[in-house]
Motif scaffolding. Structure first.
Motif, short mmCIF file in Angstrom:
data_model
loop_
_atom_site.label_atom_id
_atom_site.label_comp_id
_atom_site.label_asym_id
_atom_site.label_seq_id
_atom_site.Cartn_x
_atom_site.Cartn_y
_atom_site.Cartn_z
N UNK A 77 0.85 -1.20 0.00
CA UNK A 77 0.00 0.00 0.00
C UNK A 77 0.88 1.24 0.00
N UNK A 78 0.72 2.10 -1.02
CA UNK A 78 1.45 3.36 -1.08
C UNK A 78 0.49 4.52 -1.23
N UNK A 79 0.52 5.46 -0.30
CA UNK A 79 -0.40 6.60 -0.29
C UNK A 79 -1.84 6.14 -0.52
N UNK A 80 -2.23 5.13 0.21
CA UNK A 80 -3.63 4.69 0.18
C UNK A 80 -3.99 3.82 -1.00
N UNK A 81 -3.07 3.65 -1.95
CA UNK A 81 -3.38 2.84 -3.13
C UNK A 81 -2.81 1.44 -2.94
#
Lengths: 408, 112
Positions: free
Chosen positions: B45-49
């Protein structure tokens, strides 16, 4: 003409150096977020702009932004090549030499133009990047700086922007949105979609984020333009907003994705810093905490919007600087307190300030977005905005610069 | 002489190395590899994605073993590397035609 203060001069010299550091810090922050084949080209954007923007600022930009006003719209040409700018203070900062004010503002210009690069990273053709950035400085940044800080129409109207919510963050956010629209998405975004990729080096990004926070003290407290109570106040509102931004961001991501992340901490701090920038020298300490905390949440949501709206803003300049700057400008209209810096906002019985802030937000977005689109169109016609597809897939480090960041 | 290619969880490297040393295996090369089998990838998960990572990090050990020692090495590896969950890895046993030590030019079993 008031007298130069040695203390104020020393303070703003140090602040100028701190703001300069933010551009290399941004290069680290952005560089860690891209894929390893694009880390040098992404870093190159910030570093080459230290060169181009600084020289353009000294020759032409400064006089357009801070030369004597023409009709509230632009400065005149009387300070071309910094002619006449020297020991005497300027009306914007009465206790430091004019040449120091020009230097301090130079660092802001470099950083703002570099901020936009997060949007077009990983696919722009380098000559197009240089040309667009040079034009953007002259036709977007300089007018914005003049309107808000250079005795132009927004400042005269009473719009509050302590250190650059509109001039730096909304403007770069709007420019970034225009660039994402004009360039289109990167070619190989894989299954994630919406412009999300796996960052190649998060420790680098975290170091960059930490240095940005450090530099921001020069940015915000230096915007007091003297070494007094206001600078001290802005230092602490800035720090607390960054702290609260961390909490806001990781709380929502913890709730929605199950785990707090280091990129969330770095992004949240940045969101808090952006959000407090316009109000750092206008709001009390507790509202600053609220502004940072909500900034972390607003920016988290705004970053996710790009998947819904389908633009590829590679490193979330719109989501963080655009959204955070907008929230901060409006929040300044709510929480500004005369006790801090002479102006009350909505919460202190002055609803009129809110309208001025709204107008400044709308004017900034519309002006910066539309002029950016025109510039991008022109640059595309002249040199071609995008790298060739095979260059993009190879990676811009090799195809645009003949270098690789990591050997073996 | 056989070549063993042992693909294991990175967290099991030290346990396997120790087990093989106990059996008198004193040489190995290791590589950090990425791949997937039945375990498939994992979520990042990166910045909510949320992104599906297609390949999972593994360690591959390559070692040459005398024919008569192969079964012992395999057993010891199974013992040391097994967790019982998907993703424990695989052992490949390959025939080796010849081995030559570069320093001396010795070949075959002498070069082991």
């Amino acid at each position: 003409m008031s007298a130069v203060s040695a203390v104020d001069t020393a303070f703003i010299i140090v602040c100028s150096m701190l703001v300069m550091l933010m551009t290399p810090a941004l290069a680290l922050f952005y560089g860690g977020l891209v894929r390893s084949r694009n880390v040098l080209s992404t870093t190159m954007h910030s570093f080459s702009l230290l060169g181009v923007v600084s020289i353009l600022w000294a020759t032409l930009g400064f006089t357009l932004a801070f030369g004597p006003d023409i009709g509230g719209v632009t400065g005149d040409f009387s300070a071309l090549f910094l002619r006449g700018i020297g020991a005497d203070p300027l009306p914007f900062a009465g206790s430091i030499p004019g040449i120091l004010f020009a230097a301090f503002q130079c660092m802001f210009a470099v950083l703002t133009v570099a901020l936009v690069s997060g949007s077009y990273a990983e696919r722009i053709h380098f000559p197009a990047m240089l040309l667009f950035s040079a034009l953007w400085l002259i036709f977007v940044y300089c007018p914005m700086a003049h309107w808000v800080w250079g005795k132009g129409w927004l400042g005269e109207l009473g719009a509050l922007d302590f250190a650059g919510g509109a001039v730096v963050h909304m403007s770069s956010g709007a420019g970034a949105l225009a660039a994402a629209h004009a360039l289109g998405p990167r070619l190989d975004l894989g299954g994630g979609g919406g412009g999300h990729i796996v960052p190649h080096n998060l420790p680098m990004t975290l170091l960059g984020g930490g240095l940005l926070w450090f530099g921001w003290f020069g940015f915000n407290s230096g915007s007091a333009l003297s070494a007094g109570v206001l600078a001290a106040h802005a230092l602490f509102t800035t720090h607390l907003a960054a702290a609260a931004g961390i909490l806001g961001w990781i709380l929502v991501e913890w709730k929605y994705t199950g785990k707090p992340t280091t990129l969330g901490v770095a992004s949240g701090a940045l969101a808090g810093l952006v959000a407090i920038t316009p109000g750092a020298g206008f709001v009390e300490v507790l509202p600053a905490v609220l502004i940072g905390f909500v900034g972390g949440i607003v920016c988290y949501g705004a970053v996710l919007l790009k998947s819904r709206l389908g633009y590829d803003d590679a490193l979330d300049v719109v989501g963080i600087h655009g959204a955070g700057g907008t929230w901060g400008a409006l929040a300044t209209g709510v929480f500004a307190a005369a006790a801090v810096n002479g102006v009350d906002g909505l919460a202190y019985g002055n609803p009129g300030q809110m309208w001025i802030q709204l107008l400044s937000v709308a004017a900034t977005w519309i002006f910066c977005y539309s002029v950016s689109r025109i510039l991008l169109y022109l640059v595309d016609r002249i040199v071609g905005l995008r790298a060739a597809p095979e260059s993009e897939l190879t990676g811009l480090d090799i195809s645009e610069h003949n270098e690789r960041a990591y050997q073996i | 002489m056989k070549k063993l290619e042992i693909i294991i969880r990175p967290s099991k490297l030290m346990a396997v190395k120790k087990a093989l040393e106990t059996l008198g295996i004193h040489g190995m090369s290791i590589s950090e590899i990425r791949g997937y089998g039945r375990q498939r990838g994992h979520k990042e998960v990166y910045r909510g994605a949320t992104l599906e990572s297609q390949f999972v990090p593994k360690v591959q050990i390559s070692s040459l073993v005398h024919d008569e020692a192969v079964q012992k090495v395999v057993d010891a590896t199974l013992e040391a590397a097994r967790t019982g969950e998907l993703g424990d890895g695989k052992i490949f046993v390959l025939p080796v035609e010849n081995v030559i030590r570069i320093r001396t030019g010795e070949s075959g079993n002498d070069a082991l």
